[in-house]
Scaffold this motif. Structure first.
Motif, PDB file in Angstrom:
ATOM      1  N   PRO A  47     -14.227  -7.344  -2.477  1.00 33.56           N
ATOM      2  CA  PRO A  47     -13.128  -7.151  -3.433  1.00 33.56           C
ATOM      3  C   PRO A  47     -11.752  -7.520  -2.867  1.00 33.56           C
ATOM      4  N   ARG A  48     -10.879  -7.908  -3.755  1.00 35.50           N
ATOM      5  CA  ARG A  48      -9.497  -8.228  -3.407  1.00 35.50           C
ATOM      6  C   ARG A  48      -8.828  -7.093  -2.637  1.00 35.50           C
ATOM      7  N   GLU A  49      -8.982  -5.850  -3.124  1.00 39.33           N
ATOM      8  CA  GLU A  49      -8.280  -4.731  -2.521  1.00 39.33           C
ATOM      9  C   GLU A  49      -8.747  -4.474  -1.094  1.00 39.33           C
ATOM     10  N   ALA A  50     -10.034  -4.716  -0.836  1.00 42.02           N
ATOM     11  CA  ALA A  50     -10.540  -4.564   0.527  1.00 42.02           C
ATOM     12  C   ALA A  50      -9.915  -5.607   1.448  1.00 42.02           C
ATOM     13  N   ILE A  51      -9.774  -6.824   0.945  1.00 42.57           N
ATOM     14  CA  ILE A  51      -9.174  -7.891   1.752  1.00 42.57           C
ATOM     15  C   ILE A  51      -7.710  -7.584   2.039  1.00 42.57           C
ATOM     16  N   THR A  65       0.831  -1.200   0.000  1.00 38.98           N
ATOM     17  CA  THR A  65       0.000   0.000   0.000  1.00 38.98           C
ATOM     18  C   THR A  65       0.864   1.248   0.000  1.00 38.98           C
ATOM     19  N   LYS A  66       0.525   2.181  -0.888  1.00 38.45           N
ATOM     20  CA  LYS A  66       1.322   3.401  -1.013  1.00 38.45           C
ATOM     21  C   LYS A  66       0.561   4.669  -0.630  1.00 38.45           C
ATOM     22  N   ASP A  67      -0.742   4.684  -0.802  1.00 41.24           N
ATOM     23  CA  ASP A  67      -1.530   5.909  -0.661  1.00 41.24           C
ATOM     24  C   ASP A  67      -1.682   6.344   0.793  1.00 41.24           C
ATOM     25  N   GLY A  68      -0.643   6.948   1.340  1.00 42.67           N
ATOM     26  CA  GLY A  68      -0.719   7.537   2.667  1.00 42.67           C
ATOM     27  C   GLY A  68      -0.544   6.581   3.831  1.00 42.67           C
ATOM     28  N   HIS A  69      -0.542   5.286   3.568  1.00 44.64           N
ATOM     29  CA  HIS A  69      -0.388   4.322   4.657  1.00 44.64           C
ATOM     30  C   HIS A  69       1.091   4.171   5.014  1.00 44.64           C
ATOM     31  N   ASP A 113      -3.318  -5.150   6.189  1.00 45.71           N
ATOM     32  CA  ASP A 113      -2.345  -4.141   6.660  1.00 45.71           C
ATOM     33  C   ASP A 113      -3.007  -2.941   7.346  1.00 45.71           C
ATOM     34  N   GLY A 114      -4.324  -3.016   7.544  1.00 47.54           N
ATOM     35  CA  GLY A 114      -5.029  -1.962   8.271  1.00 47.54           C
ATOM     36  C   GLY A 114      -5.385  -0.740   7.454  1.00 47.54           C
ATOM     37  N   SER A 115      -4.912  -0.636   6.228  1.00 50.37           N
ATOM     38  CA  SER A 115      -5.188   0.553   5.414  1.00 50.37           C
ATOM     39  C   SER A 115      -6.674   0.678   5.082  1.00 50.37           C
ATOM     40  N   LEU A 116      -7.386  -0.444   5.014  1.00 47.46           N
ATOM     41  CA  LEU A 116      -8.822  -0.399   4.758  1.00 47.46           C
ATOM     42  C   LEU A 116      -9.540   0.340   5.874  1.00 47.46           C
ATOM     43  N   PHE A 117      -9.161   0.065   7.126  1.00 48.85           N
ATOM     44  CA  PHE A 117      -9.808   0.719   8.263  1.00 48.85           C
ATOM     45  C   PHE A 117      -9.571   2.229   8.232  1.00 48.85           C
ATOM     46  N   GLU A 118      -8.342   2.608   7.930  1.00 47.31           N
ATOM     47  CA  GLU A 118      -8.005   4.034   7.857  1.00 47.31           C
ATOM     48  C   GLU A 118      -8.831   4.720   6.775  1.00 47.31           C
TER      49      GLU A 118
END
Length: 232
Positions: A203-207, A44-48, A212-217
């Motif tokens: 979706p794959r990206e949500a999983i 993950t790159k977007d701000g995480h 790595d917790g980025s979904l919660f953020e």
């Protein structure tokens, strides 16, 4: 080399990918800090930010409100509320998480009446009968993450239905592991409730973002922005 044995039909029913090295360098190598897949070979790159925490530590860090490395039951509850779960679900799930994770992460044999979860020892609370995407030290295994989809995604290659999730968790069960059976199904169903799309797929990206917790953020940030927009 073949990944299918004729005498073991399950090896054909649950295939594994043989082309992962085209997309992920050394997909069999456990990643301590990032959660890569074929679409995001660097994670993950977007701000995480990993902040030198293991992927499993990143997974739970969202619930550590004050960043002190300890998660208390009320922090878990408030974290679930920030993700959009209602009061009842948040309360029940917070109790389940606390009872399941607190004591294994304690630095002593003496339990605490406050039921804290220590992030630096969260690997000790890893249960069995899971997808093995996270190893016993809290690192991310790309090859096992990809197997979640190659083995189970039948309707869409990068998404899972609720039925496919149920079938997957049944297939991951280890003998004599009722806690792992329940915990695994509970986690995946909760994730499905949280992140399924409008068509009813997870979706794959949500999983990957869940690991790595980025979904919660992301979800908490989107809900905060939406609430702020309503006020103005």
């Amino acid at each position: 080399m073949t990944s299918v044995a004729k005498a073991a039909p399950v090896t054909a029913q649950r295939p594994v990918r043989a082309d992962l090295e085209k997309y992920i360098p050394k997909p069999y190598l456990a990643r301590a800090l990032v959660a890569p897949d074929v679409n995001h070979p660097e994670g993950t790159k977007d701000g995480h930010q990993h902040r030198q925490r293991s992927v499993l530590q990143q997974h739970v860090a969202f619930f550590d409100e004050n960043g002190d490395g300890v998660i208390y039951p009320w922090e878990t509850y408030r974290g679930l509320r920030r993700l959009g779960f209602n009061i009842i679900v948040s309360f029940v799930v917070a109790i389940g998480i606390t009872l399941g994770l607190s004591y294994p992460t304690m630095p002593t044999w003496i339990p605490s009446p406050l039921f804290p979860i220590y992030i630096d020892r969260i690997h000790r609370a890893k249960h069995g009968s899971d997808s093995a995407t996270i190893d016993t030290e809290g690192r991310f295994m790309p090859v096992n993450f990809e197997s979640v989809f190659s083995k189970n995604a039948r309707s869409r290659p990068d998404k899972l239905t609720l039925r496919e999730i149920w079938t997957m968790t049944n297939g991951n069960r280890l003998p004599y592991d009722p806690f792992g059976w329940i915990a695994s199904k509970g986690e995946w169903i909760l994730l499905y409730m949280l992140a399924k799309d409008d068509e009813g797929y997870l979706p794959r990206e949500a999983i990957r973002g869940c690991f790595d917790g980025s979904l919660f953020e992301f979800i908490a940030d989107q809900r905060k922005k939406k609430a702020h927009g309503k006020q103005h």
